[in-house]
Design an enzyme around this catalytic site. Structure first.
Site, PDB file in Angstrom:
ATOM      1  N   ASP A   1      -3.481   7.447   4.256  1.00 23.12           N
ATOM      2  CA  ASP A   1      -2.731   8.049   3.142  1.00 23.12           C
ATOM      3  C   ASP A   1      -2.453   9.521   3.459  1.00 23.12           C
ATOM      4  O   ASP A   1      -2.976  10.061   4.436  1.00 23.12           O
ATOM      5  CB  ASP A   1      -3.533   7.896   1.821  1.00 23.12           C
ATOM      6  CG  ASP A   1      -4.867   8.641   1.834  1.00 23.12           C
ATOM      7  OD1 ASP A   1      -5.912   8.011   1.605  1.00 23.12           O
ATOM      8  OD2 ASP A   1      -4.856   9.881   2.081  1.00 23.12           O
TER       9      ASP A   1
ATOM     10  N   GLY B   1     -17.175   9.763   2.514  1.00 21.69           N
ATOM     11  CA  GLY B   1     -16.543   8.531   2.052  1.00 21.69           C
ATOM     12  C   GLY B   1     -16.215   7.537   3.141  1.00 21.69           C
ATOM     13  O   GLY B   1     -15.156   6.911   3.109  1.00 21.69           O
TER      14      GLY B   1
ATOM     15  N   HIS C   1      -6.115   7.119  12.659  1.00 27.35           N
ATOM     16  CA  HIS C   1      -5.663   5.723  12.510  1.00 27.35           C
ATOM     17  C   HIS C   1      -4.208   5.634  12.101  1.00 27.35           C
ATOM     18  O   HIS C   1      -3.756   4.589  11.626  1.00 27.35           O
ATOM     19  CB  HIS C   1      -6.543   4.990  11.487  1.00 27.35           C
ATOM     20  CG  HIS C   1      -7.942   4.785  11.971  1.00 27.35           C
ATOM     21  ND1 HIS C   1      -9.000   4.583  11.124  1.00 27.35           N
ATOM     22  CD2 HIS C   1      -8.470   4.766  13.221  1.00 27.35           C
ATOM     23  CE1 HIS C   1     -10.114   4.420  11.838  1.00 27.35           C
ATOM     24  NE2 HIS C   1      -9.814   4.542  13.106  1.00 27.35           N
TER      25      HIS C   1
ATOM     26  N   ARG D   1       0.838  -1.209   0.000  1.00 25.05           N
ATOM     27  CA  ARG D   1       0.000   0.000   0.000  1.00 25.05           C
ATOM     28  C   ARG D   1       0.873   1.260   0.000  1.00 25.05           C
ATOM     29  O   ARG D   1       0.563   2.266  -0.634  1.00 25.05           O
ATOM     30  CB  ARG D   1      -0.942  -0.023   1.207  1.00 25.05           C
ATOM     31  CG  ARG D   1      -2.026  -1.082   1.077  1.00 25.05           C
ATOM     32  CD  ARG D   1      -2.773  -1.284   2.367  1.00 25.05           C
ATOM     33  NE  ARG D   1      -3.513  -0.080   2.748  1.00 25.05           N
ATOM     34  CZ  ARG D   1      -4.009   0.081   3.980  1.00 25.05           C
ATOM     35  NH1 ARG D   1      -3.795  -0.844   4.914  1.00 25.05           N
ATOM     36  NH2 ARG D   1      -4.695   1.160   4.287  1.00 25.05           N
TER      37      ARG D   1
HETATM   38  C1  BV8 Z   1     -10.988   0.757  19.339  1.00 26.03           C
HETATM   39  C2  BV8 Z   1      -5.750   1.419   9.951  1.00 26.03           C
HETATM   40  C3  BV8 Z   1     -11.138   1.015  21.670  1.00 26.03           C
HETATM   41  C4  BV8 Z   1      -5.439   0.107   9.368  1.00 26.03           C
HETATM   42  C5  BV8 Z   1      -8.030   1.094  10.572  1.00 26.03           C
HETATM   43  C6  BV8 Z   1     -14.795  -6.511  18.166  1.00 26.03           C
HETATM   44  C7  BV8 Z   1     -13.485  -6.825  18.479  1.00 26.03           C
HETATM   45  C8  BV8 Z   1     -12.461  -5.862  18.528  1.00 26.03           C
HETATM   46  C9  BV8 Z   1     -12.770  -4.551  18.242  1.00 26.03           C
HETATM   47  C10 BV8 Z   1     -14.077  -4.264  17.917  1.00 26.03           C
HETATM   48  C11 BV8 Z   1     -15.099  -5.206  17.886  1.00 26.03           C
HETATM   49  N1  BV8 Z   1     -16.258  -4.604  17.534  1.00 26.03           N
HETATM   50  C12 BV8 Z   1     -16.010  -3.283  17.340  1.00 26.03           C
HETATM   51  C13 BV8 Z   1     -14.702  -3.101  17.593  1.00 26.03           C
HETATM   52  C14 BV8 Z   1     -14.007  -1.898  17.523  1.00 26.03           C
HETATM   53  C15 BV8 Z   1     -13.211  -1.917  16.221  1.00 26.03           C
HETATM   54  C16 BV8 Z   1     -14.168  -1.938  15.056  1.00 26.03           C
HETATM   55  O1  BV8 Z   1     -14.802  -0.938  14.802  1.00 26.03           O
HETATM   56  N2  BV8 Z   1     -14.260  -3.065  14.342  1.00 26.03           N
HETATM   57  C17 BV8 Z   1     -15.169  -3.141  13.209  1.00 26.03           C
HETATM   58  C18 BV8 Z   1     -14.602  -4.091  12.155  1.00 26.03           C
HETATM   59  C19 BV8 Z   1     -16.534  -3.612  13.734  1.00 26.03           C
HETATM   60  N3  BV8 Z   1     -12.482  -0.700  16.268  1.00 26.03           N
HETATM   61  C20 BV8 Z   1     -11.267  -0.720  16.786  1.00 26.03           C
HETATM   62  O2  BV8 Z   1     -10.657  -1.694  17.135  1.00 26.03           O
HETATM   63  C21 BV8 Z   1     -10.669   0.676  16.948  1.00 26.03           C
HETATM   64  N4  BV8 Z   1     -10.164   0.793  18.285  1.00 26.03           N
HETATM   65  O3  BV8 Z   1     -12.182   0.549  19.266  1.00 26.03           O
HETATM   66  O4  BV8 Z   1     -10.309   0.967  20.501  1.00 26.03           O
HETATM   67  C22 BV8 Z   1     -11.297   2.424  22.060  1.00 26.03           C
HETATM   68  C23 BV8 Z   1     -11.896   3.331  21.224  1.00 26.03           C
HETATM   69  C24 BV8 Z   1     -12.050   4.641  21.641  1.00 26.03           C
HETATM   70  C25 BV8 Z   1     -11.606   5.026  22.871  1.00 26.03           C
HETATM   71  C26 BV8 Z   1     -10.999   4.093  23.699  1.00 26.03           C
HETATM   72  C27 BV8 Z   1     -10.841   2.781  23.314  1.00 26.03           C
HETATM   73  C28 BV8 Z   1      -9.528   0.870  15.998  1.00 26.03           C
HETATM   74  C29 BV8 Z   1     -10.068   0.874  14.587  1.00 26.03           C
HETATM   75  C30 BV8 Z   1      -8.952   1.285  13.639  1.00 26.03           C
HETATM   76  C31 BV8 Z   1      -8.600   0.140  12.721  1.00 26.03           C
HETATM   77  N5  BV8 Z   1      -7.663   0.626  11.729  1.00 26.03           N
HETATM   78  N6  BV8 Z   1      -7.150   1.631   9.720  1.00 26.03           N
HETATM   79  C32 BV8 Z   1      -5.268   0.243   7.900  1.00 26.03           C
HETATM   80  O5  BV8 Z   1      -5.676   1.274   7.330  1.00 26.03           O
HETATM   81  O6  BV8 Z   1      -4.717  -0.692   7.346  1.00 26.03           O
HETATM   82  S1  BV8 Z   1      -9.650   1.098  10.122  1.00 26.03           S
HETATM   83  C33 BV8 Z   1      -9.697   0.970   8.446  1.00 26.03           C
HETATM   84  O7  BV8 Z   1     -10.973   0.532   8.120  1.00 26.03           O
HETATM   85  C34 BV8 Z   1      -9.571   2.268   7.752  1.00 26.03           C
HETATM   86  O8  BV8 Z   1      -8.644   3.128   8.320  1.00 26.03           O
HETATM   87  C35 BV8 Z   1     -10.937   2.826   7.805  1.00 26.03           C
HETATM   88  O9  BV8 Z   1     -11.102   3.610   8.940  1.00 26.03           O
HETATM   89  C36 BV8 Z   1     -11.760   1.626   7.970  1.00 26.03           C
HETATM   90  C37 BV8 Z   1     -12.535   1.444   6.727  1.00 26.03           C
HETATM   91  O10 BV8 Z   1     -13.563   2.351   6.859  1.00 26.03           O
HETATM   92  P1  BV8 Z   1     -13.877   3.412   5.718  1.00 26.03           P
HETATM   93  O11 BV8 Z   1     -12.837   4.462   5.734  1.00 26.03           O
HETATM   94  O12 BV8 Z   1     -15.272   3.806   5.938  1.00 26.03           O
HETATM   95  O13 BV8 Z   1     -13.694   2.631   4.364  1.00 26.03           O
HETATM   96  P2  BV8 Z   1     -14.695   1.572   3.721  1.00 26.03           P
HETATM   97  O14 BV8 Z   1     -13.984   0.905   2.595  1.00 26.03           O
HETATM   98  O15 BV8 Z   1     -15.297   0.750   4.811  1.00 26.03           O
HETATM   99  O16 BV8 Z   1     -15.871   2.480   3.140  1.00 26.03           O
HETATM  100  C38 BV8 Z   1     -15.623   3.366   2.070  1.00 26.03           C
HETATM  101  C39 BV8 Z   1     -16.907   4.156   1.905  1.00 26.03           C
HETATM  102  O17 BV8 Z   1     -16.701   5.115   0.882  1.00 26.03           O
HETATM  103  C40 BV8 Z   1     -18.080   3.281   1.460  1.00 26.03           C
HETATM  104  O18 BV8 Z   1     -19.213   3.642   2.209  1.00 26.03           O
HETATM  105  C41 BV8 Z   1     -18.274   3.656  -0.016  1.00 26.03           C
HETATM  106  O19 BV8 Z   1     -19.636   3.618  -0.371  1.00 26.03           O
HETATM  107  C42 BV8 Z   1     -17.765   5.067  -0.039  1.00 26.03           C
HETATM  108  N7  BV8 Z   1     -17.210   5.517  -1.311  1.00 26.03           N
HETATM  109  C43 BV8 Z   1     -16.517   4.771  -2.236  1.00 26.03           C
HETATM  110  N8  BV8 Z   1     -16.119   5.589  -3.243  1.00 26.03           N
HETATM  111  C44 BV8 Z   1     -16.559   6.840  -2.935  1.00 26.03           C
HETATM  112  C45 BV8 Z   1     -17.244   6.795  -1.711  1.00 26.03           C
HETATM  113  N9  BV8 Z   1     -17.798   7.896  -1.147  1.00 26.03           N
HETATM  114  C46 BV8 Z   1     -17.682   9.069  -1.807  1.00 26.03           C
HETATM  115  N10 BV8 Z   1     -17.030   9.194  -2.992  1.00 26.03           N
HETATM  116  C47 BV8 Z   1     -16.460   8.102  -3.580  1.00 26.03           C
HETATM  117  N11 BV8 Z   1     -15.839   8.233  -4.764  1.00 26.03           N
END
Ligand code: BV8
Length: 239
Positions: free
Chosen positions: A95, A176, A109, A57
């Site tokens: 990015d 996004g 992140h 990436r």
């Molecule tokens: C936390 C770095 C506690 C990595 C990322 C069960 C077990 C363990 C944890 C959890 C659990 N259930 C929930 C959790 C919490 C967990 C979580 O949310 N899991 C999910 C899977 C359910 N979260 C965590 O663990 C976080 N930490 O909770 O700690 C805490 C919190 C607060 C305070 C104290 C303690 C840490 C999460 C961070 C993970 N790391 N990134 C890497 O990048 O490799 S997350 C990673 O996925 C990305 O960074 C990004 O944030 C995420 C993807 O999300 P999006 O950015 O929304 O991207 P996606 O592809 O999903 O969607 C794109 C969207 O764009 C779509 O809707 C599409 O329609 C749209 N789109 C497409 N093209 C366009 C567009 N829109 C407009 N224009 C376009 N052209």
């Protein structure tokens, strides 16, 4: 009008720059789910796989096939018109496309172009591939360098600052993001309930959190956001 604008961006804003979103890959990397690869456990169990994931990436990001798109430029125009006291950008993206157009942003992140040493916690700029042979420039330890990225299960950066900005927001704009990853997926609720903000979502499709927004503007952000920013600034005599 001294309204405070808080913006959250996700992988979708970088899609038109050629960077694939997480959902595009149906969340897969070499047949592993992203949630499996982007975790500390995965890094301990299989550091080579995780290094491969981020090295690929990073290489794409610094290649000349990737550059900021009109959505990044539109946000920069908003920042230039509003100034730092009325504008706050937090991105989930690792990015540097907001940084390249000059927009100050909080990378909750982490950043793909930074590495961190597990031994001495030094954070450093990183454009080259990392491996289990990499040596820390500071403490000279080998094999303990990791991407400066927040993995699933790790606490995102700058959460206090982000929540304080959300609590002062008059307008919250989400661009996004699929609203599937926490805590970012809850920012709209914080902006609305604590900040009393009007909330607008820019996405190409409906998301699980669309219901929480006052308005959803459908379409690619590179096409919808520039016109919206022009209208917003004209309405306020800022354009
Ligand atoms: C936390 C770095 C506690 C990595 C990322 C069960 C077990 C363990 C944890 C959890 C659990 N259930 C929930 C959790 C919490 C967990 C979580 O949310 N899991 C999910 C899977 C359910 N979260 C965590 O663990 C976080 N930490 O909770 O700690 C805490 C919190 C607060 C305070 C104290 C303690 C840490 C999460 C961070 C993970 N790391 N990134 C890497 O990048 O490799 S997350 C990673 O996925 C990305 O960074 C990004 O944030 C995420 C993807 O999300 P999006 O950015 O929304 O991207 P996606 O592809 O999903 O969607 C794109 C969207 O764009 C779509 O809707 C599409 O329609 C749209 N789109 C497409 N093209 C366009 C567009 N829109 C407009 N224009 C376009 N052209």
């Amino acid at each position: 009008m001294n309204e405070k604008v808080v913006i959250l961006t996700g992988a979708g804003i970088s899609a038109e720059s050629g960077l694939r979103t997480f959902r595009d890959q149906n969340g897969l990397w070499e047949d592993h789910s992203i949630e499996e690869v982007a975790t500390y456990d995965a890094f301990i169990k299989n550091p080579e796989l995780v290094h491969r994931f981020y090295n690929a990436r990073r290489a794409q990001l610094i290649s000349d096939e990737v550059s900021p798109n009109p959505a990044h430029a539109a946000i920069q125009r908003l920042f230039e018109a509003l100034g730092p006291d009325r504008f706050f950008l937090v991105t989930q993206n690792v990015d540097d496309l907001h940084d390249r157009v000059g927009t100050p942003c909080v990378h909750m992140h982490g950043e793909l172009l930074k590495g961190r040493c597990e031994a001495c916690n030094s954070v450093f700029d990183l454009h080259d591939p990392l491996s289990t042979e990499s040596v820390c420039f500071k403490c000279k330890e080998k094999g303990l360098l990791r991407p400066h990225i927040v993995w699933f299960g790790e606490i995102p950066f700058n959460m206090e600052l982000i929540y304080s900005q959300l609590s002062e927001s008059d307008l919250f704009i989400s661009i996004g993001t699929s609203g599937l990853v926490y805590p970012a997926a809850q920012f709209v609720r914080e902006a609305k309930n604590v900040g009393g903000a009007r909330c607008i979502e820019f996405n190409t499709e409906n998301t699980p959190i669309s219901i929480e927004f006052d308005e959803s503007i459908e379409g690619p952000a590179g096409e919808t956001l520039p016109g919206w920013v022009d209208h917003f600034l004209k309405q306020r005599g800022l354009l």
